[in-house]
Design a protein around this motif. Structure first.
Motif, short mmCIF file in Angstrom:
data_model
loop_
_atom_site.label_atom_id
_atom_site.label_comp_id
_atom_site.label_asym_id
_atom_site.label_seq_id
_atom_site.Cartn_x
_atom_site.Cartn_y
_atom_site.Cartn_z
N LEU A 109 44.14 33.93 58.09
CA LEU A 109 44.60 32.67 58.40
C LEU A 109 44.40 32.16 59.93
O LEU A 109 43.84 30.92 60.33
CB LEU A 109 45.82 32.17 57.85
CG LEU A 109 46.03 32.14 56.33
CD1 LEU A 109 47.55 31.97 56.10
CD2 LEU A 109 45.60 30.69 55.89
N SER A 152 40.33 32.19 60.82
CA SER A 152 39.68 31.10 60.16
C SER A 152 40.23 29.53 60.69
O SER A 152 39.48 28.70 61.08
CB SER A 152 39.85 31.04 58.59
OG SER A 152 41.05 30.86 58.29
N GLY A 153 41.46 29.73 61.10
CA GLY A 153 42.27 28.53 61.85
C GLY A 153 41.62 28.41 62.95
O GLY A 153 41.23 27.33 63.69
N LEU A 180 38.16 26.56 62.49
CA LEU A 180 38.56 25.05 62.37
C LEU A 180 38.89 24.32 63.51
O LEU A 180 38.60 23.00 63.67
CB LEU A 180 39.53 25.20 61.30
CG LEU A 180 39.06 25.77 59.80
CD1 LEU A 180 40.30 25.63 58.83
CD2 LEU A 180 38.20 24.99 59.18
N MET A 214 34.76 28.58 56.46
CA MET A 214 36.01 28.63 57.24
C MET A 214 37.12 27.81 56.36
O MET A 214 38.43 28.18 56.28
CB MET A 214 35.98 28.18 58.52
CG MET A 214 34.94 29.03 59.36
SD MET A 214 35.86 30.94 58.98
CE MET A 214 34.46 31.96 59.15
N ARG A 215 36.88 26.75 56.10
CA ARG A 215 37.86 25.58 55.79
C ARG A 215 38.30 26.36 53.91
O ARG A 215 39.54 26.29 53.66
CB ARG A 215 37.35 24.26 55.27
CG ARG A 215 38.37 23.39 54.67
CD ARG A 215 38.10 21.98 54.61
NE ARG A 215 39.12 21.12 54.30
CZ ARG A 215 39.39 20.07 53.47
NH1 ARG A 215 38.07 19.73 52.98
NH2 ARG A 215 40.32 19.43 53.17
N HIS A 264 40.45 29.19 54.68
CA HIS A 264 41.84 28.79 55.36
C HIS A 264 42.64 28.51 54.27
O HIS A 264 43.94 28.62 54.09
CB HIS A 264 41.56 27.90 56.39
CG HIS A 264 42.75 27.81 57.48
ND1 HIS A 264 43.10 28.64 58.10
CD2 HIS A 264 43.83 26.67 57.64
CE1 HIS A 264 44.13 28.45 58.95
NE2 HIS A 264 44.51 27.25 58.41
N ALA A 270 46.03 29.91 52.62
CA ALA A 270 47.33 29.28 52.60
C ALA A 270 47.96 29.07 51.34
O ALA A 270 49.12 29.40 51.24
CB ALA A 270 47.12 27.88 53.21
N GLY A 283 50.24 22.19 58.00
CA GLY A 283 48.87 22.39 58.18
C GLY A 283 48.17 21.16 56.89
O GLY A 283 47.35 20.86 57.14
#
Ligand code: HEM
Length: 416
Positions: A54, A57-58, A61, A90-91, A94, A98, A143
């Motif tokens: 997370l 990837s965060g 983003l 990446m989205r 993520h 999550a 988020g």
């Protein structure tokens, strides 16, 4: 200053300055873990991996995301999803991460409850775990607001509105949290700050504390057996590995964990590539509109059980309005797991299936949480409303009964 001899090797050079060999022993090769544990004990390491995924990837983003009500939606749905190379990946990583992190947190938490890993000196492990749960919940909620879609906006609206139910300070508190009278740009930017900075920092601290809390009482085992870790460690170091009840964290325990982690990663990337849709609500692909309320507002799946407890009380009882009863029940639902070690009055540390009354309690709770989660997403009308009411009542009654049945259990079988 200490006297330094010329180091014979690079390791010795570092040892003189940082004591790395000792650190390695304390943290890895001589940190003892019980032998008799199953794959459920790998969830902690899976959680660490998910947190890393997370975080990474965060960060990617964050390079293109714009925390501004006029730009946020397009920066996610257009720039990241369509313009930036692998932005979609990446989205998806993520969003799926999550969602799945909560599944693993729930498994980890209920493993602890099933095996009684919160008892007899392990209370601080439990409390620090609950702190992590609260922090992850705040991280998930903040988020979810960032893509600034319809559900981001309205879930933020409904959840922040809940604080208005707190006596005396409620209304002011809602305005303070939102930074405005309604959910607006100020709300988005402060939740952005919380999501990318303050909460992740707090999570890092809480993870360190959770690990530290594990050091003294040690990890529990499948039988809930208490034994002298030093004695068992001595046996292991003396070469009596078969007889010893412990194994070192590294390489033995972690190598088993890595196998479970490997299977989990296959499952995780299967979801990322083929089933990412479950982690993203279709309504959230419409831009936030404060003038257009969606037909049904609901949070992400991991908050549905407590959301249903909030909605479950839809009529007045003994002169107290349904809304107030719902708020009280919601507050109880969110706080009750924190005091779990003190609600279970039996000193018996055994898996639930070996506890005469608790075993029924445990599975009833799981069934009830599943019903609450399913109905939390359905419109609260007709039969649904009544199912919501009865399952919310069941939740509260189960927790009211817990001290009673565990006390009876303690009388029946005694503790160890
Ligand atoms: C989300 C971040 C979390 C991380 C990274 C984490 C990590 C870990 C790790 C590595 C362990 C040791 C091995 C294992 O049992 O898996 C552990 C144990 C434990 N955790 Fe967590 N945990 C987290 C959240 C939680 C939560 C939400 C709870 C519940 C309140 C919790 C309660 C416990 C308990 C009771 C143990 C001791 C298990 C035993 O002794 O058998 N943890 N955790």
């Amino acid at each position: 200053m200490a006297e330094f001899k010329k180091a014979e090797s690079t390791l010795e050079w570092f040892d003189q300055r940082l004591g790395v060999t000792n650190l390695y022993k304390v943290m890895m090769s001589e940190y003892w873990i019980p032998k008799k544990i199953n794959f459920l004990w790998a969830m902690g390491v899976i959680l660490i991996m998910l947190f890393k995924i997370l975080l990474i990837s965060g960060i990617f983003l964050l390079m293109y995301y714009k925390p501004d009500v006029n730009l946020a939606f397009d920066s996610v749905n257009y720039t990241i999803m369509q313009e930036v190379g692998y932005g979609w990946l990446m989205r998806h990583v993520h969003a799926v991460g999550a969602s799945v992190v909560f599944l693993v947190i729930y498994i980890h938490m209920f493993t602890g409850i099933y095996y009684g890993s919160y008892k007899k000196g392990r209370e601080m492990i439990w409390l620090s775990g609950m702190l992590l749960f609260v922090l992850f919940s705040a991280e998930g909620f903040s988020g979810y607001m960032l893509p600034w879609g319809q559900m981001s906006y309205w879930a933020a609206y409904v959840i922040t509105e809940i604080f208005g139910g707190i006596p005396f300070i409620g209304n002011e508190l809602v305005v303070w949290i939102r930074g405005n009278f309604y959910v607006s740009d100020a709300t988005l930017t402060r939740f952005f700050m919380l999501h990318v900075l303050l909460i992740p920092l707090a999570i890092l601290g809480a993870i360190a504390f959770h690990f530290y809390a594990l050091r003294f009482p040690h990890v529990n085992n499948e039988d809930g057996e208490f034994f002298d870790f030093d004695e068992e460690a001595e046996k292991y170091l003396a070469g009596n590995k078969k007889e010893s009840k412990v194994v070192p964290f590294w390489p033995v325990f972690l190598s088993k964990d890595f196998m479970v982690l490997g299977f989990f990663m296959i499952f995780f990337f299967y979801l990322v590539f083929y089933h990412y849709g479950f982690a993203m609500d279709a309504i959230n692909f419409d831009k936030a509109d404060g003038l257009k309320t969606p037909a049904h507002i609901y949070p992400e799946w991991y908050f549905l059980w407590s959301y249903e407890v909030l909605r479950g009380f839809f009529f007045e009882i003994a002169g107290i309005s349904g809304k107030d009863l719902g708020l009280i029940a919601f507050a109880i639902a969110n706080g009750i797991f924190l005091v779990f070690p003190w609600l279970d009055r039996s000193p018996l540390v055994k898996p639930a299936n070996q506890r005469p009354y608790f075993k029924y309690w445990f599975w009833l709770l799981i069934a009830d949480l599943i019903v609450l989660t399913i109905y939390g997403k359905l419109p609260p009308t007709g039969v649904n409303a009544w199912v919501g009411f009865f399952s919310s009542m069941t939740f509260l009654i189960l927790f009211a009964l817990l001290p009673v049945i565990t006390k009876m259990e303690a009388k029946k079988v005694g503790g160890e």
